[in-house]
Design a protein around this motif. Structure first.
Motif, PDB file in Angstrom:
ATOM      1  N   ILE A   1      16.848  -0.597  36.012  1.00 31.85           N
ATOM      2  CA  ILE A   1      18.108   0.039  35.621  1.00 31.85           C
ATOM      3  C   ILE A   1      18.647   0.811  36.817  1.00 31.85           C
ATOM      4  O   ILE A   1      17.905   1.575  37.450  1.00 31.85           O
ATOM      5  CB  ILE A   1      17.880   1.000  34.435  1.00 31.85           C
ATOM      6  CG1 ILE A   1      17.322   0.233  33.225  1.00 31.85           C
ATOM      7  CG2 ILE A   1      19.163   1.735  34.062  1.00 31.85           C
ATOM      8  CD1 ILE A   1      16.822   1.121  32.108  1.00 31.85           C
ATOM      9  N   GLY A   2      19.900   0.617  37.134  1.00 33.00           N
ATOM     10  CA  GLY A   2      20.491   1.315  38.261  1.00 33.00           C
ATOM     11  C   GLY A   2      21.823   0.703  38.634  1.00 33.00           C
ATOM     12  O   GLY A   2      22.390  -0.090  37.893  1.00 33.00           O
ATOM     13  N   ARG A   3      22.305   1.055  39.801  1.00 34.99           N
ATOM     14  CA  ARG A   3      23.610   0.556  40.228  1.00 34.99           C
ATOM     15  C   ARG A   3      23.588  -0.957  40.429  1.00 34.99           C
ATOM     16  O   ARG A   3      24.579  -1.645  40.195  1.00 34.99           O
ATOM     17  CB  ARG A   3      24.014   1.266  41.523  1.00 34.99           C
ATOM     18  CG  ARG A   3      25.506   1.287  41.770  1.00 34.99           C
ATOM     19  CD  ARG A   3      25.891   2.228  42.893  1.00 34.99           C
ATOM     20  NE  ARG A   3      25.465   1.766  44.199  1.00 34.99           N
ATOM     21  CZ  ARG A   3      24.597   2.393  44.988  1.00 34.99           C
ATOM     22  NH1 ARG A   3      24.055   3.524  44.582  1.00 34.99           N
ATOM     23  NH2 ARG A   3      24.279   1.914  46.165  1.00 34.99           N
ATOM     24  N   ASP A   4      22.422  -1.491  40.849  1.00 32.26           N
ATOM     25  CA  ASP A   4      22.291  -2.933  41.073  1.00 32.26           C
ATOM     26  C   ASP A   4      21.095  -3.501  40.314  1.00 32.26           C
ATOM     27  O   ASP A   4      20.479  -4.471  40.760  1.00 32.26           O
ATOM     28  CB  ASP A   4      22.125  -3.230  42.572  1.00 32.26           C
ATOM     29  CG  ASP A   4      23.353  -2.854  43.384  1.00 32.26           C
ATOM     30  OD1 ASP A   4      24.464  -3.017  42.854  1.00 32.26           O
ATOM     31  OD2 ASP A   4      23.191  -2.400  44.526  1.00 32.26           O
TER      32      ASP A   4
ATOM     33  N   ASP B   1      18.861  -4.880  36.685  1.00 32.21           N
ATOM     34  CA  ASP B   1      19.053  -5.864  35.615  1.00 32.21           C
ATOM     35  C   ASP B   1      20.043  -5.309  34.601  1.00 32.21           C
ATOM     36  O   ASP B   1      20.855  -6.054  34.051  1.00 32.21           O
ATOM     37  CB  ASP B   1      17.707  -6.168  34.948  1.00 32.21           C
ATOM     38  CG  ASP B   1      16.697  -6.743  35.931  1.00 32.21           C
ATOM     39  OD1 ASP B   1      16.913  -7.879  36.387  1.00 32.21           O
ATOM     40  OD2 ASP B   1      15.724  -6.037  36.257  1.00 32.21           O
ATOM     41  N   LEU B   2      19.933  -3.998  34.330  1.00 34.71           N
ATOM     42  CA  LEU B   2      20.969  -3.282  33.594  1.00 34.71           C
ATOM     43  C   LEU B   2      21.785  -2.588  34.673  1.00 34.71           C
ATOM     44  O   LEU B   2      21.368  -1.584  35.236  1.00 34.71           O
ATOM     45  CB  LEU B   2      20.369  -2.283  32.615  1.00 34.71           C
ATOM     46  CG  LEU B   2      21.297  -1.655  31.563  1.00 34.71           C
ATOM     47  CD1 LEU B   2      20.480  -0.828  30.562  1.00 34.71           C
ATOM     48  CD2 LEU B   2      22.383  -0.799  32.156  1.00 34.71           C
TER      49      LEU B   2
ATOM     50  N   VAL C   1      11.265  -0.668  33.827  1.00 34.54           N
ATOM     51  CA  VAL C   1      10.531  -0.892  32.582  1.00 34.54           C
ATOM     52  C   VAL C   1       9.570  -2.055  32.803  1.00 34.54           C
ATOM     53  O   VAL C   1       9.967  -3.108  33.334  1.00 34.54           O
ATOM     54  CB  VAL C   1      11.492  -1.209  31.421  1.00 34.54           C
ATOM     55  CG1 VAL C   1      10.714  -1.528  30.145  1.00 34.54           C
ATOM     56  CG2 VAL C   1      12.449  -0.048  31.185  1.00 34.54           C
ATOM     57  N   SER C   2       8.317  -1.880  32.382  1.00 31.50           N
ATOM     58  CA  SER C   2       7.320  -2.952  32.521  1.00 31.50           C
ATOM     59  C   SER C   2       6.354  -2.902  31.348  1.00 31.50           C
ATOM     60  O   SER C   2       6.260  -1.892  30.638  1.00 31.50           O
ATOM     61  CB  SER C   2       6.561  -2.811  33.848  1.00 31.50           C
ATOM     62  OG  SER C   2       5.881  -1.555  33.902  1.00 31.50           O
TER      63      SER C   2
END
Length: 233
Positions: free
Chosen positions: A25-28, A30-31, A46-47
């Motif tokens: 998750i972040g600016r680039d 998967d989310l 997340v894992s």
């Protein structure tokens, strides 16, 4: 096997539970969150490891507030740390620059249940051994108002102290004095990130207060009428 779904701004994602796979998750990531220059390209990861879903902060500057849906269990996830996702619904709130974001994680087959408590009948709100007066609660609601009115979106901007004071019809000096009192009370029960110090900007303290208040359900949209109520001085 427990199944995890992540929601942001009405869009759902389902991270893979295969060994070695990660969901970022972040600016680039998967989310991919909006092009906010204050947000890390890769912020949260997340894992699924050994039967447990993990949330890790892989950024270097930003922390996240992580809480169960009932507001009974709350953690501050700082850079370099991780924690297990174990509740049916987990709220993840963080601030990058002027914008605060909320992400929800839904876990099917969660090993723990949320802790829910009933609101007291009095005008005061108690968290642990700390009691908030009506005016202190109004202050929190004024700062969190954009987040509480976001209508399904996962982001909002935190008002300045002057804007929040004007919303309540208070002088800024009064607002700041009460903000000090609220932050001191929460600091005494172990809420991190609310004390002043070298490099501790006022903007960061307001953001941290909103993160905690929204994630822990200290304030909800049901509290918005407090903004137009008479305070207790």
């Amino acid at each position: 096997m427990s199944e995890l779904a992540i929601e942001f701004c009405g869009e759902w994602f389902r991270p893979s539970a295969d060994d070695g796979d990660v969901f970022e998750i972040g600016r680039d990531g998967d989310l991919s969150i909006e092009d906010n220059p204050y947000l890390h390209r890769r912020f949260l990861r997340v894992s699924f490891e050994s039967g447990i879903w993990w949330l890790a902060n892989v950024g270097s500057l930003i922390s996240a507030t992580v809480c169960d849906a009932g507001g009974g269990v709350q953690s501050w996830l700082s850079p370099g740390n991780r924690l297990p996702i174990v509740f049916p619904t987990t709220s993840i709130v963080f601030t990058a620059g002027p914008t605060t974001y909320e992400i929800l994680a839904q876990l099917h087959g969660a090993p723990y249940q949320e802790i829910r408590s009933e609101d007291p009948d009095s005008g005061a709100t108690t968290i642990g051994m700390i009691t908030f007066t009506t005016s202190q609660k109004q202050l929190i609601v004024a700062l969190a108002e954009p987040m509480l009115r976001r209508d399904g979106t996962g982001l909002s901007e935190i008002p300045s102290s002057a804007a929040a004071a004007a919303r309540l019809g208070w002088a800024t000096t009064r607002f700041n004095r009460k903000l000090d009192n609220v932050c001191d009370k929460l600091d005494r029960i172990g809420v991190k990130g609310l004390r002043g110090g070298p490099g501790a900007l006022a903007t960061n303290r307001r953001a941290r207060l909103v993160e905690y208040a929204v994630a822990s359900r200290l304030v909800t949209s049901a509290d918005l009428p407090l903004l137009d109520a008479a305070d207790d001085g």
